[in-house]
Design a protein around this motif. Structure first.
Motif, PDB file in Angstrom:
ATOM      1  N   ILE A   7       0.883  -1.164   0.000  1.00  0.00           N
ATOM      2  CA  ILE A   7       0.000   0.000   0.000  1.00  0.00           C
ATOM      3  C   ILE A   7       0.922   1.216   0.000  1.00  0.00           C
ATOM      4  CG2 ILE A   7      -1.852   1.242   1.149  1.00  0.00           C
ATOM      5  CD1 ILE A   7      -2.672  -1.536   0.182  1.00  0.00           C
ATOM      6  N   SER A   8       0.984   1.892  -1.121  1.00  0.00           N
ATOM      7  CA  SER A   8       1.838   3.061  -1.318  1.00  0.00           C
ATOM      8  C   SER A   8       0.991   4.305  -1.075  1.00  0.00           C
ATOM      9  CB  SER A   8       2.394   3.032  -2.751  1.00  0.00           C
ATOM     10  OG  SER A   8       2.934   4.266  -3.127  1.00  0.00           O
ATOM     11  N   VAL A   9       1.285   5.022   0.003  1.00  0.00           N
ATOM     12  CA  VAL A   9       0.417   6.111   0.461  1.00  0.00           C
ATOM     13  C   VAL A   9       0.931   7.450  -0.055  1.00  0.00           C
ATOM     14  CG1 VAL A   9      -0.637   7.206   2.479  1.00  0.00           C
ATOM     15  CG2 VAL A   9      -0.074   4.769   2.533  1.00  0.00           C
ATOM     16  N   THR A  10       0.021   8.267  -0.553  1.00  0.00           N
ATOM     17  CA  THR A  10       0.360   9.606  -1.011  1.00  0.00           C
ATOM     18  C   THR A  10      -0.648  10.606  -0.461  1.00  0.00           C
ATOM     19  OG1 THR A  10       0.885  10.940  -2.972  1.00  0.00           O
ATOM     20  CG2 THR A  10      -0.975   9.429  -3.160  1.00  0.00           C
ATOM     21  N   TYR A  11      -0.329  11.881  -0.613  1.00  0.00           N
ATOM     22  CA  TYR A  11      -1.263  12.958  -0.283  1.00  0.00           C
ATOM     23  C   TYR A  11      -2.389  12.947  -1.317  1.00  0.00           C
ATOM     24  CZ  TYR A  11       0.311  15.107  -4.478  1.00  0.00           C
ATOM     25  OH  TYR A  11       0.554  15.317  -5.811  1.00  0.00           O
ATOM     26  N   GLY A  12      -3.404  13.742  -1.111  1.00  0.00           N
ATOM     27  CA  GLY A  12      -4.455  13.890  -2.126  1.00  0.00           C
ATOM     28  C   GLY A  12      -5.747  14.347  -1.510  1.00  0.00           C
ATOM     29  N   ASN A  13      -6.614  13.390  -1.158  1.00  0.00           N
ATOM     30  CA  ASN A  13      -7.875  13.763  -0.537  1.00  0.00           C
ATOM     31  C   ASN A  13      -7.636  14.575   0.732  1.00  0.00           C
ATOM     32  OD1 ASN A  13      -9.796  12.565  -2.347  1.00  0.00           O
ATOM     33  ND2 ASN A  13      -9.125  10.568  -1.615  1.00  0.00           N
ATOM     34  N   VAL A  14      -6.606  14.199   1.495  1.00  0.00           N
ATOM     35  CA  VAL A  14      -6.145  14.967   2.658  1.00  0.00           C
ATOM     36  C   VAL A  14      -4.622  14.862   2.692  1.00  0.00           C
ATOM     37  CG1 VAL A  14      -8.236  14.810   4.073  1.00  0.00           C
ATOM     38  CG2 VAL A  14      -6.593  12.931   4.112  1.00  0.00           C
ATOM     39  N   GLU A  15      -3.991  15.522   3.680  1.00  0.00           N
ATOM     40  CA  GLU A  15      -2.526  15.475   3.720  1.00  0.00           C
ATOM     41  C   GLU A  15      -2.056  14.063   4.043  1.00  0.00           C
ATOM     42  OE1 GLU A  15      -0.523  15.323   6.668  1.00  0.00           O
ATOM     43  OE2 GLU A  15      -2.262  14.919   7.921  1.00  0.00           O
ATOM     44  N   VAL A  16      -0.790  13.789   3.746  1.00  0.00           N
ATOM     45  CA  VAL A  16      -0.317  12.405   3.689  1.00  0.00           C
ATOM     46  C   VAL A  16      -0.377  11.692   5.038  1.00  0.00           C
ATOM     47  CG1 VAL A  16       2.147  12.887   4.039  1.00  0.00           C
ATOM     48  CG2 VAL A  16       1.447  10.924   2.652  1.00  0.00           C
ATOM     49  N   ILE A  63       5.027   5.225   3.272  1.00  0.00           N
ATOM     50  CA  ILE A  63       4.621   6.625   3.092  1.00  0.00           C
ATOM     51  C   ILE A  63       5.330   7.196   1.872  1.00  0.00           C
ATOM     52  CG2 ILE A  63       4.361   8.873   4.197  1.00  0.00           C
ATOM     53  CD1 ILE A  63       5.128   7.498   6.840  1.00  0.00           C
ATOM     54  N   GLY A  64       4.562   7.873   1.041  1.00  0.00           N
ATOM     55  CA  GLY A  64       5.137   8.472  -0.154  1.00  0.00           C
ATOM     56  C   GLY A  64       5.120   9.983  -0.117  1.00  0.00           C
ATOM     57  N   ALA A  65       4.911  10.561  -1.280  1.00  0.00           N
ATOM     58  CA  ALA A  65       4.998  12.007  -1.469  1.00  0.00           C
ATOM     59  C   ALA A  65       3.977  12.743  -0.606  1.00  0.00           C
ATOM     60  CB  ALA A  65       4.785  12.338  -2.938  1.00  0.00           C
ATOM     61  N   ASP A  66       4.383  13.918  -0.111  1.00  0.00           N
ATOM     62  CA  ASP A  66       3.453  14.757   0.645  1.00  0.00           C
ATOM     63  C   ASP A  66       3.081  16.025  -0.106  1.00  0.00           C
ATOM     64  OD1 ASP A  66       5.777  16.216   0.823  1.00  0.00           O
ATOM     65  OD2 ASP A  66       5.941  16.116   3.012  1.00  0.00           O
ATOM     66  N   HIS A  67       3.537  16.126  -1.369  1.00  0.00           N
ATOM     67  CA  HIS A  67       3.173  17.280  -2.191  1.00  0.00           C
ATOM     68  C   HIS A  67       3.405  16.930  -3.660  1.00  0.00           C
ATOM     69  CE1 HIS A  67       7.417  18.205  -3.006  1.00  0.00           C
ATOM     70  NE2 HIS A  67       7.628  17.877  -1.746  1.00  0.00           N
ATOM     71  N   PRO A  68       2.779  17.677  -4.575  1.00  0.00           N
ATOM     72  CA  PRO A  68       2.951  17.395  -6.008  1.00  0.00           C
ATOM     73  C   PRO A  68       4.373  17.704  -6.472  1.00  0.00           C
ATOM     74  CG  PRO A  68       1.066  18.844  -5.592  1.00  0.00           C
ATOM     75  CD  PRO A  68       1.850  18.783  -4.329  1.00  0.00           C
ATOM     76  N   ILE A 125      -0.028  22.025  -3.103  1.00  0.00           N
ATOM     77  CA  ILE A 125      -0.847  20.873  -2.734  1.00  0.00           C
ATOM     78  C   ILE A 125      -2.330  21.220  -2.788  1.00  0.00           C
ATOM     79  CG2 ILE A 125      -0.749  21.381  -0.256  1.00  0.00           C
ATOM     80  CD1 ILE A 125      -0.639  18.314   0.177  1.00  0.00           C
ATOM     81  N   LEU A 126      -3.093  20.303  -3.340  1.00  0.00           N
ATOM     82  CA  LEU A 126      -4.542  20.442  -3.451  1.00  0.00           C
ATOM     83  C   LEU A 126      -5.169  19.294  -2.680  1.00  0.00           C
ATOM     84  CD1 LEU A 126      -7.097  21.676  -4.980  1.00  0.00           C
ATOM     85  CD2 LEU A 126      -6.719  19.829  -6.625  1.00  0.00           C
ATOM     86  N   ILE A 154     -12.056  16.549   7.063  1.00  0.00           N
ATOM     87  CA  ILE A 154     -10.695  16.952   7.408  1.00  0.00           C
ATOM     88  C   ILE A 154      -9.785  15.757   7.615  1.00  0.00           C
ATOM     89  CG2 ILE A 154     -11.060  17.032   9.902  1.00  0.00           C
ATOM     90  CD1 ILE A 154      -9.085  19.588   7.745  1.00  0.00           C
ATOM     91  N   ASP A 155     -10.344  14.591   8.001  1.00  0.00           N
ATOM     92  CA  ASP A 155      -9.513  13.395   8.186  1.00  0.00           C
ATOM     93  C   ASP A 155      -9.566  12.465   6.985  1.00  0.00           C
ATOM     94  OD1 ASP A 155     -12.067  12.345   8.396  1.00  0.00           O
ATOM     95  OD2 ASP A 155     -11.752  11.368  10.336  1.00  0.00           O
ATOM     96  N   GLY A 156     -10.326  12.837   5.958  1.00  0.00           N
ATOM     97  CA  GLY A 156     -10.438  12.017   4.759  1.00  0.00           C
ATOM     98  C   GLY A 156     -11.561  11.007   4.816  1.00  0.00           C
ATOM     99  N   LEU A 157     -12.129  10.788   6.019  1.00  0.00           N
ATOM    100  CA  LEU A 157     -13.195   9.799   6.188  1.00  0.00           C
ATOM    101  C   LEU A 157     -14.382  10.405   6.936  1.00  0.00           C
ATOM    102  CD1 LEU A 157     -11.185   6.530   6.999  1.00  0.00           C
ATOM    103  CD2 LEU A 157     -12.309   7.160   4.847  1.00  0.00           C
ATOM    104  N   ALA A 158     -14.747  11.625   6.531  1.00  0.00           N
ATOM    105  CA  ALA A 158     -15.955  12.285   7.029  1.00  0.00           C
ATOM    106  C   ALA A 158     -15.984  12.392   8.551  1.00  0.00           C
ATOM    107  CB  ALA A 158     -17.198  11.553   6.519  1.00  0.00           C
TER     108      ALA A 158
END
Length: 453
Positions: A37-46, A88-93, A98-99, A107-111
């Motif tokens: 599981i390669s984790v990146t930023y996106g929906n919320v911060e990494v 843990i992967g990238a924390d910014h584009p 970062i978007l 705010i936590d990515g899971l409502a």
């Protein structure tokens, strides 16, 4: 014997990412092996994305204990047999600011599930698992970095960056044995490809949820979120599908000059299968389906049903607040569709676009069009000769160049009136785009049945 489908999931866990991972984890060991599981930023911060991954394993463990106590099959055999690495992967584009989509996913990515259901969230002790030890920092050895195990039996925490774990797994396993399923911004994948293109091209296939072709975007009128979040990364990964990657590579800003350019000659093109909004959006999980399946399980004490119901219903509430009220709103299953493909990819109802592979390119510099997927819609012949195209049909991940006629002479110059080499046989990307699945109406029920039994 290893399963035919060995996968890496590159993800920015929000709601539909977690549903995708649940579907993968609930598979049978002979169906899927989840390596990483390669984790990146996106929906919320990494770090919030990482917390959601750890929480997912935590809740599944509670669910298996609950099922065992009731004398039921515990499920999630693919997860248990795989014991995936989490990195843990990238924390910014690569280039842009970062978007995040916390306006939608919370705010936590899971409502807000960690706040509303703290009894189902893991303690913070897991954070130390991903911090590099002094020994691994001084040696810099990636092979040693993934060896520290977590206090859970479900996953192995890596102290190496996600893109290095991707490369390590591709290098240590046979060529064409691993598929990367990308359901977030493509930053981690782009970093891996830039660091070691030939090792990266050992991948069997890269499956990407992203883009909008003939439908509107979901973050701008023309762009889908994952692509928009790092358009440069997407463009760089797409370029590897080209017989001439430099023909579609984005301009390289000064701050990205440390990224390695691709060699002029590569051993082969990348095989990339795209799931744009055109095909993912119609696949929904209706509120009525969620309630019918999960409410009885919640009453019986299912931790996973309680946890999943909390963030799915909150997300459906958010959707209703942003759109016109619907009698039975549905959550769009963008990311889970890629896992369904991995589980059923031989089904003839997975259909490619009629002219696959297509030259789909990514806009990286437009003021209003960044992240847009562009296709040449002009009625002109490529390379001065007719192009052979496959009839719509079952997915075929053979050499992307196989479906093109071979011209008697290749010309690196652009044809008259064709700036950018769109009509060239040796320029442009070669993307396999999915346009049809085994069934829009059945997928929501299929997902619930596979995960909750």
């Amino acid at each position: 014997m290893a399963p035919l489908n060995r996968i890496i999931i590159d993800t920015d866990p929000g709601v539909d990412d977690v549903l995708a991972m649940l579907l993968a984890f609930a598979a049978k060991p002979e169906e899927l092996e989840i390596l990483l599981i390669s984790v990146t930023y996106g929906n919320v911060e990494v770090q919030s994305c990482l917390r959601n991954v750890v929480a997912l394993f935590h809740v599944i463990e509670k669910e298996r204990e609950w099922r065992k106590a009731r004398g039921q099959l515990e499920g999630f055999e693919a997860m248990i047999s795989s014991k995936p690495i989490v990195a843990i992967g990238a924390d910014h584009p690569l280039e842009d600011e970062i978007l995040m989509a916390d306006y939608f996913h919370g705010i936590d990515g899971l409502a807000g599930v960690h706040t509303s259901h703290p009894h189902l969230s893991p303690s913070d002790a897991w954070k130390t698992l991903f911090q590099p030890s002094a020994a691994s920092t001084s040696t810099g050895k990636v092979a040693e970095a993934h060896e520290s195990s977590s206090p859970t039996a479900s996953f192995t925490a890596s102290q190496a960056p996600a893109h290095k774990e991707i490369l390590r797994l591709l290098k240590e396993n046979p060529r064409d044995s691993i598929t990367i399923v990308c359901v977030g911004p493509l930053t981690n994948v782009a970093l891996a490809a830039a660091e070691d293109p030939e090792t990266f091209l050992r991948v069997k296939e890269v499956v990407v949820m992203g883009g909008a072709i003939d439908v509107e975007g979901n973050i701008t009128p023309v762009a889908e979120f994952n692509t928009y979040a790092d358009a440069v990364a997407t463009a760089r990964v797409f370029a590897l599908t080209s017989p001439n990657p430099s023909s579609t590579m984005p301009p390289l800003p000064l701050k990205l000059s440390t990224l390695n350019p691709y060699p002029r000659q590569l051993s082969r093109p990348l095989k990339l299968t795209l799931f744009p909004l055109d095909v993912t959006t119609p696949h929904t999980l209706q509120r009525s389906q969620v309630s019918a399946k999960l409410d009885p399980l919640i009453r019986d004490g299912s931790p996973l049903a309680e946890w999943t119901s909390a963030f799915v219903h909150k997300t459906l509430d958010k959707m209703e607040s942003l759109t016109r009220k619907q009698a039975d709103p549905g959550l769009e299953l963008h990311d889970p569709l890629t896992i369904w493909y991995m589980l059923t990819r031989s089904a003839p109802s997975w259909m490619l676009a009629p002219k696959a592979p297509e030259d789909i390119r990514i806009e990286t510099a437009g003021q209003w069009t960044r992240g847009m997927h562009i296709i040449d819609r002009r009625n002109r012949k490529k390379g001065g000769v007719s192009q052979q195209v496959k009839s719509p049909g079952a997915v075929d991940i053979s050499d992307p160049m196989d479906s093109l006629t071979i011209a008697t002479a290749y010309d690196d110059d652009d044809a008259p009136g064709d700036n950018g080499g769109w009509l060239s046989l040796v320029k442009g990307n070669r993307i396999n785009r999915i346009i049809s699945s085994p069934g829009e109406a059945v997928f929501g029920k299929y997902l619930l049945e596979r995960v909750f039994g």
